[in-house]
Design a protein around this motif. Sequence first.
Motif, PDB file in Angstrom:
ATOM      1  N   GLN A 109      41.825  -6.184 -36.571  1.00 56.12           N
ATOM      2  CA  GLN A 109      40.802  -5.190 -36.249  1.00 56.12           C
ATOM      3  C   GLN A 109      39.664  -5.244 -37.267  1.00 56.12           C
ATOM      4  OE1 GLN A 109      42.305  -1.221 -35.638  1.00 56.12           O
ATOM      5  NE2 GLN A 109      43.912  -1.907 -34.250  1.00 56.12           N
ATOM      6  N   THR A 110      40.022  -5.334 -38.536  1.00 57.03           N
ATOM      7  CA  THR A 110      39.018  -5.420 -39.597  1.00 57.03           C
ATOM      8  C   THR A 110      38.177  -6.681 -39.432  1.00 57.03           C
ATOM      9  OG1 THR A 110      40.406  -4.150 -41.101  1.00 57.03           O
ATOM     10  CG2 THR A 110      38.695  -5.527 -42.105  1.00 57.03           C
ATOM     11  N   GLU A 111      38.837  -7.782 -39.113  1.00 58.03           N
ATOM     12  CA  GLU A 111      38.149  -9.056 -38.913  1.00 58.03           C
ATOM     13  C   GLU A 111      37.155  -8.961 -37.748  1.00 58.03           C
ATOM     14  OE1 GLU A 111      39.711 -13.194 -37.158  1.00 58.03           O
ATOM     15  OE2 GLU A 111      40.712 -12.600 -39.015  1.00 58.03           O
ATOM     16  N   MET A 112      37.588  -8.366 -36.647  1.00 60.14           N
ATOM     17  CA  MET A 112      36.700  -8.231 -35.486  1.00 60.14           C
ATOM     18  C   MET A 112      35.504  -7.343 -35.822  1.00 60.14           C
ATOM     19  SD  MET A 112      39.436  -7.940 -32.368  1.00 60.14           S
ATOM     20  CE  MET A 112      38.203  -7.804 -31.081  1.00 60.14           C
ATOM     21  N   ASN A 113      35.753  -6.239 -36.509  1.00 64.93           N
ATOM     22  CA  ASN A 113      34.658  -5.359 -36.905  1.00 64.93           C
ATOM     23  C   ASN A 113      33.691  -6.088 -37.829  1.00 64.93           C
ATOM     24  OD1 ASN A 113      35.503  -3.137 -35.396  1.00 64.93           O
ATOM     25  ND2 ASN A 113      36.825  -2.399 -37.025  1.00 64.93           N
ATOM     26  N   ALA A 114      34.219  -6.888 -38.746  1.00 67.11           N
ATOM     27  CA  ALA A 114      33.372  -7.650 -39.662  1.00 67.11           C
ATOM     28  C   ALA A 114      32.523  -8.667 -38.896  1.00 67.11           C
ATOM     29  CB  ALA A 114      34.228  -8.344 -40.720  1.00 67.11           C
ATOM     30  N   GLU A 115      33.094  -9.289 -37.866  1.00 68.54           N
ATOM     31  CA  GLU A 115      32.335 -10.238 -37.042  1.00 68.54           C
ATOM     32  C   GLU A 115      31.176  -9.537 -36.332  1.00 68.54           C
ATOM     33  OE1 GLU A 115      35.266 -11.970 -34.449  1.00 68.54           O
ATOM     34  OE2 GLU A 115      36.229 -13.051 -36.085  1.00 68.54           O
ATOM     35  N   ILE A 116      31.428  -8.354 -35.816  1.00 68.96           N
ATOM     36  CA  ILE A 116      30.373  -7.588 -35.137  1.00 68.96           C
ATOM     37  C   ILE A 116      29.258  -7.251 -36.117  1.00 68.96           C
ATOM     38  CG2 ILE A 116      29.851  -5.345 -34.088  1.00 68.96           C
ATOM     39  CD1 ILE A 116      32.651  -5.548 -32.727  1.00 68.96           C
ATOM     40  N   VAL A 117      29.632  -6.801 -37.313  1.00 70.89           N
ATOM     41  CA  VAL A 117      28.637  -6.450 -38.325  1.00 70.89           C
ATOM     42  C   VAL A 117      27.862  -7.693 -38.757  1.00 70.89           C
ATOM     43  CG1 VAL A 117      28.360  -5.649 -40.715  1.00 70.89           C
ATOM     44  CG2 VAL A 117      29.808  -4.370 -39.114  1.00 70.89           C
ATOM     45  N   ALA A 118      28.542  -8.820 -38.948  1.00 65.88           N
ATOM     46  CA  ALA A 118      27.868 -10.054 -39.369  1.00 65.88           C
ATOM     47  C   ALA A 118      26.865 -10.516 -38.310  1.00 65.88           C
ATOM     48  CB  ALA A 118      28.902 -11.149 -39.646  1.00 65.88           C
ATOM     49  N   GLU A 119      27.243 -10.433 -37.041  1.00 59.60           N
ATOM     50  CA  GLU A 119      26.327 -10.817 -35.964  1.00 59.60           C
ATOM     51  C   GLU A 119      25.124  -9.876 -35.920  1.00 59.60           C
ATOM     52  OE1 GLU A 119      28.628 -11.081 -32.373  1.00 59.60           O
ATOM     53  OE2 GLU A 119      29.859 -12.705 -33.190  1.00 59.60           O
ATOM     54  N   TYR A 120      25.365  -8.600 -36.134  1.00 61.71           N
ATOM     55  CA  TYR A 120      24.276  -7.621 -36.166  1.00 61.71           C
ATOM     56  C   TYR A 120      23.338  -7.909 -37.330  1.00 61.71           C
ATOM     57  CZ  TYR A 120      21.982  -3.050 -36.614  1.00 61.71           C
ATOM     58  OH  TYR A 120      21.074  -2.040 -36.718  1.00 61.71           O
ATOM     59  N   GLU A 121      23.903  -8.161 -38.499  1.00 61.98           N
ATOM     60  CA  GLU A 121      23.076  -8.461 -39.678  1.00 61.98           C
ATOM     61  C   GLU A 121      22.252  -9.738 -39.468  1.00 61.98           C
ATOM     62  OE1 GLU A 121      22.335  -6.884 -42.540  1.00 61.98           O
ATOM     63  OE2 GLU A 121      23.399  -5.174 -41.709  1.00 61.98           O
ATOM     64  N   GLU A 122      22.856 -10.728 -38.852  1.00 62.51           N
ATOM     65  CA  GLU A 122      22.141 -11.979 -38.576  1.00 62.51           C
ATOM     66  C   GLU A 122      20.996 -11.734 -37.595  1.00 62.51           C
ATOM     67  OE1 GLU A 122      20.919 -15.952 -38.451  1.00 62.51           O
ATOM     68  OE2 GLU A 122      22.085 -14.841 -39.935  1.00 62.51           O
ATOM     69  N   ALA A 123      21.226 -10.930 -36.584  1.00 64.10           N
ATOM     70  CA  ALA A 123      20.170 -10.607 -35.618  1.00 64.10           C
ATOM     71  C   ALA A 123      19.039  -9.841 -36.300  1.00 64.10           C
ATOM     72  CB  ALA A 123      20.746  -9.794 -34.455  1.00 64.10           C
ATOM     73  N   LYS A 124      19.386  -8.913 -37.179  1.00 62.71           N
ATOM     74  CA  LYS A 124      18.350  -8.165 -37.915  1.00 62.71           C
ATOM     75  C   LYS A 124      17.549  -9.112 -38.801  1.00 62.71           C
ATOM     76  CE  LYS A 124      19.591  -4.604 -40.198  1.00 62.71           C
ATOM     77  NZ  LYS A 124      20.242  -3.517 -40.926  1.00 62.71           N
ATOM     78  N   ARG A 125      18.230 -10.043 -39.436  1.00 61.16           N
ATOM     79  CA  ARG A 125      17.569 -11.010 -40.316  1.00 61.16           C
ATOM     80  C   ARG A 125      16.585 -11.868 -39.525  1.00 61.16           C
ATOM     81  NH1 ARG A 125      17.574 -15.929 -41.461  1.00 61.16           N
ATOM     82  NH2 ARG A 125      19.371 -16.561 -40.257  1.00 61.16           N
ATOM     83  N   ARG A 126      16.977 -12.250 -38.309  1.00 65.34           N
ATOM     84  CA  ARG A 126      16.118 -13.049 -37.441  1.00 65.34           C
ATOM     85  C   ARG A 126      15.034 -12.229 -36.757  1.00 65.34           C
ATOM     86  NH1 ARG A 126      21.081 -14.841 -35.056  1.00 65.34           N
ATOM     87  NH2 ARG A 126      20.357 -13.780 -33.213  1.00 65.34           N
TER      88      ARG A 126
END
Length: 128
Positions: A109-126
């Motif tokens: 669950q923690t891993e999946m949540n971290a993946e969602i946050v990482a994808e969100y952060e990458e989208a914000k960065r782009r």
Amino acid sequence: MSNDDEEYAKSAAHHAIATGSLNRVQSYVERGRKYAKIPIKGLEAIFIKAYRDWAADEKNTAARLMSDDTSAEYTLRGVEEPFDLIKPEIEVVAQRAKRRFDALSDDRQTEMNAEIVAEYEEAKRRGN
């Protein structure tokens, strides 16, 4: 969780949902937009049947694809899906998803949540 953390989590979740929706629309278009010529009432009937069949049998991949494709067609037409017509089915699908998530290990669950946050952060960065 602070209000800022809660808002951040909501934004990350909304981004994940929007990305999934965009991917489903892209897939539907790439496969030829099967429901493009169906009148709205016909699309509604297919949408309802797809969700009822999927809610009745989670392994019914054809119904799942049909639900994704009809939702994509609604999106492409700029029309809201008639979710009010399938409230019980949506509840079944949502509860099933919750049970599956809850059955995962805490680490997963923690891993999946971290993946969602990482994808969100990458989208914000782009800037997306």
